[in-house]
Design a protein around this motif. Structure first.
Motif, PDB file in Angstrom:
ATOM      1  N   ARG A  42      45.475  27.415  38.443  1.00  8.29           N
ATOM      2  CA  ARG A  42      46.889  27.062  38.303  1.00  8.29           C
ATOM      3  C   ARG A  42      47.807  27.934  39.143  1.00  8.29           C
ATOM      4  O   ARG A  42      48.992  27.624  39.275  1.00  8.29           O
ATOM      5  CB  ARG A  42      47.302  27.111  36.835  1.00  8.29           C
ATOM      6  CG  ARG A  42      47.202  28.479  36.227  1.00  8.29           C
ATOM      7  CD  ARG A  42      47.450  28.431  34.725  1.00  8.29           C
ATOM      8  NE  ARG A  42      47.393  29.737  34.151  1.00  8.29           N
ATOM      9  CZ  ARG A  42      48.451  30.518  33.972  1.00  8.29           C
ATOM     10  NH1 ARG A  42      49.628  30.087  34.315  1.00  8.29           N
ATOM     11  NH2 ARG A  42      48.320  31.701  33.451  1.00  8.29           N
ATOM     12  N   LEU A  43      47.276  29.026  39.734  1.00 10.56           N
ATOM     13  CA  LEU A  43      48.109  29.923  40.531  1.00 10.56           C
ATOM     14  C   LEU A  43      47.832  29.831  42.023  1.00 10.56           C
ATOM     15  O   LEU A  43      48.418  30.593  42.806  1.00 10.56           O
ATOM     16  CB  LEU A  43      47.903  31.365  40.059  1.00 10.56           C
ATOM     17  CG  LEU A  43      48.270  31.655  38.610  1.00 10.56           C
ATOM     18  CD1 LEU A  43      47.990  33.102  38.280  1.00 10.56           C
ATOM     19  CD2 LEU A  43      49.722  31.337  38.363  1.00 10.56           C
ATOM     20  N   HIS A  48      49.351  30.908  47.828  1.00  8.52           N
ATOM     21  CA  HIS A  48      49.528  30.408  49.189  1.00  8.52           C
ATOM     22  C   HIS A  48      50.988  30.525  49.631  1.00  8.52           C
ATOM     23  O   HIS A  48      51.256  30.753  50.814  1.00  8.52           O
ATOM     24  CB  HIS A  48      49.058  28.962  49.307  1.00  8.52           C
ATOM     25  CG  HIS A  48      47.580  28.824  49.461  1.00  8.52           C
ATOM     26  ND1 HIS A  48      46.884  29.326  50.525  1.00  8.52           N
ATOM     27  CD2 HIS A  48      46.646  28.244  48.659  1.00  8.52           C
ATOM     28  CE1 HIS A  48      45.604  29.059  50.399  1.00  8.52           C
ATOM     29  NE2 HIS A  48      45.430  28.407  49.256  1.00  8.52           N
ATOM     30  N   ALA A  49      51.918  30.362  48.700  1.00  5.71           N
ATOM     31  CA  ALA A  49      53.343  30.475  49.036  1.00  5.71           C
ATOM     32  C   ALA A  49      53.773  31.925  49.200  1.00  5.71           C
ATOM     33  O   ALA A  49      54.873  32.191  49.676  1.00  5.71           O
ATOM     34  CB  ALA A  49      54.179  29.797  47.951  1.00  5.71           C
ATOM     35  N   GLY A  50      52.921  32.873  48.784  1.00  7.05           N
ATOM     36  CA  GLY A  50      53.250  34.274  48.932  1.00  7.05           C
ATOM     37  C   GLY A  50      54.055  34.851  47.779  1.00  7.05           C
ATOM     38  O   GLY A  50      54.579  35.951  47.870  1.00  7.05           O
ATOM     39  N   LEU A  51      54.159  34.125  46.682  1.00  5.49           N
ATOM     40  CA  LEU A  51      54.936  34.577  45.534  1.00  5.49           C
ATOM     41  C   LEU A  51      54.140  35.525  44.637  1.00  5.49           C
ATOM     42  O   LEU A  51      54.715  36.302  43.883  1.00  5.49           O
ATOM     43  CB  LEU A  51      55.430  33.389  44.722  1.00  5.49           C
ATOM     44  CG  LEU A  51      56.354  32.440  45.484  1.00  5.49           C
ATOM     45  CD1 LEU A  51      56.666  31.220  44.638  1.00  5.49           C
ATOM     46  CD2 LEU A  51      57.629  33.143  45.891  1.00  5.49           C
ATOM     47  N   ASP A  53      50.716  38.266  44.549  1.00 10.27           N
ATOM     48  CA  ASP A  53      49.721  39.025  45.307  1.00 10.27           C
ATOM     49  C   ASP A  53      48.332  38.746  44.722  1.00 10.27           C
ATOM     50  O   ASP A  53      48.108  39.026  43.540  1.00 10.27           O
ATOM     51  CB  ASP A  53      50.054  40.514  45.241  1.00 10.27           C
ATOM     52  CG  ASP A  53      49.148  41.349  46.105  1.00 10.27           C
ATOM     53  OD1 ASP A  53      48.519  40.788  47.025  1.00 10.27           O
ATOM     54  OD2 ASP A  53      49.076  42.571  45.874  1.00 10.27           O
ATOM     55  N   PRO A  54      47.387  38.230  45.509  1.00 14.09           N
ATOM     56  CA  PRO A  54      46.067  37.875  44.947  1.00 14.09           C
ATOM     57  C   PRO A  54      45.239  39.100  44.569  1.00 14.09           C
ATOM     58  O   PRO A  54      44.247  38.957  43.860  1.00 14.09           O
ATOM     59  CB  PRO A  54      45.400  37.097  46.077  1.00 14.09           C
ATOM     60  CG  PRO A  54      46.082  37.548  47.309  1.00 14.09           C
ATOM     61  CD  PRO A  54      47.492  37.871  46.907  1.00 14.09           C
ATOM     62  N   ARG A  55      45.609  40.288  44.997  1.00 13.36           N
ATOM     63  CA  ARG A  55      44.840  41.484  44.640  1.00 13.36           C
ATOM     64  C   ARG A  55      45.056  41.877  43.185  1.00 13.36           C
ATOM     65  O   ARG A  55      44.380  42.755  42.676  1.00 13.36           O
ATOM     66  CB  ARG A  55      45.211  42.643  45.558  1.00 13.36           C
ATOM     67  CG  ARG A  55      44.638  42.451  46.960  1.00 13.36           C
ATOM     68  CD  ARG A  55      45.171  43.477  47.878  1.00 13.36           C
ATOM     69  NE  ARG A  55      46.408  42.915  48.431  1.00 13.36           N
ATOM     70  CZ  ARG A  55      47.306  43.587  49.106  1.00 13.36           C
ATOM     71  NH1 ARG A  55      47.144  44.853  49.341  1.00 13.36           N
ATOM     72  NH2 ARG A  55      48.369  42.996  49.575  1.00 13.36           N
ATOM     73  N   GLU A  56      45.982  41.241  42.476  1.00  8.33           N
ATOM     74  CA  GLU A  56      46.260  41.551  41.087  1.00  8.33           C
ATOM     75  C   GLU A  56      45.190  40.999  40.141  1.00  8.33           C
ATOM     76  O   GLU A  56      45.119  41.381  38.995  1.00  8.33           O
ATOM     77  CB  GLU A  56      47.624  41.005  40.667  1.00  8.33           C
ATOM     78  CG  GLU A  56      48.777  41.643  41.396  1.00  8.33           C
ATOM     79  CD  GLU A  56      50.105  41.018  41.047  1.00  8.33           C
ATOM     80  OE1 GLU A  56      50.116  40.081  40.209  1.00  8.33           O
ATOM     81  OE2 GLU A  56      51.111  41.438  41.598  1.00  8.33           O
ATOM     82  N   PHE A  57      44.369  40.081  40.612  1.00  6.53           N
ATOM     83  CA  PHE A  57      43.412  39.403  39.737  1.00  6.53           C
ATOM     84  C   PHE A  57      42.092  40.067  39.782  1.00  6.53           C
ATOM     85  O   PHE A  57      41.414  40.338  40.589  1.00  6.53           O
ATOM     86  CB  PHE A  57      43.293  37.927  40.079  1.00  6.53           C
ATOM     87  CG  PHE A  57      44.603  37.218  39.997  1.00  6.53           C
ATOM     88  CD1 PHE A  57      45.165  36.966  38.773  1.00  6.53           C
ATOM     89  CD2 PHE A  57      45.294  36.840  41.123  1.00  6.53           C
ATOM     90  CE1 PHE A  57      46.381  36.329  38.669  1.00  6.53           C
ATOM     91  CE2 PHE A  57      46.505  36.194  41.038  1.00  6.53           C
ATOM     92  CZ  PHE A  57      47.053  35.931  39.813  1.00  6.53           C
TER      93      PHE A  57
END
Length: 57
Positions: A42-43, A48-51, A53-57
């Protein structure tokens, strides 16, 4: 005329609550700037929009 609900026994209440279990979100691999990240489905659009940070997961 309003009638009060019947009282449920404690055993019935506890067994009903015991049936419910949370499932962890399914993680989807995405590639950003050459790096692979696993993000909840869901995120994906927000990452992809940059809203987010994927490193948080």
């Amino acid at each position: 005329m309003a009638v009060p609900k019947r009282r449920t026994s404690r055993a019935n209440t506890h067994s009903r609550r015991a049936q419910w279990t949370a499932t962890p979100p399914t993680l989807v691999p995405i590639i950003l700037s050459g790096n692979t990240f696993r993000v909840p489905r869901r995120l994906v659009k927000l990452v992809h929009a940059g809203l987010i940070d994927p490193r948080e997961f």
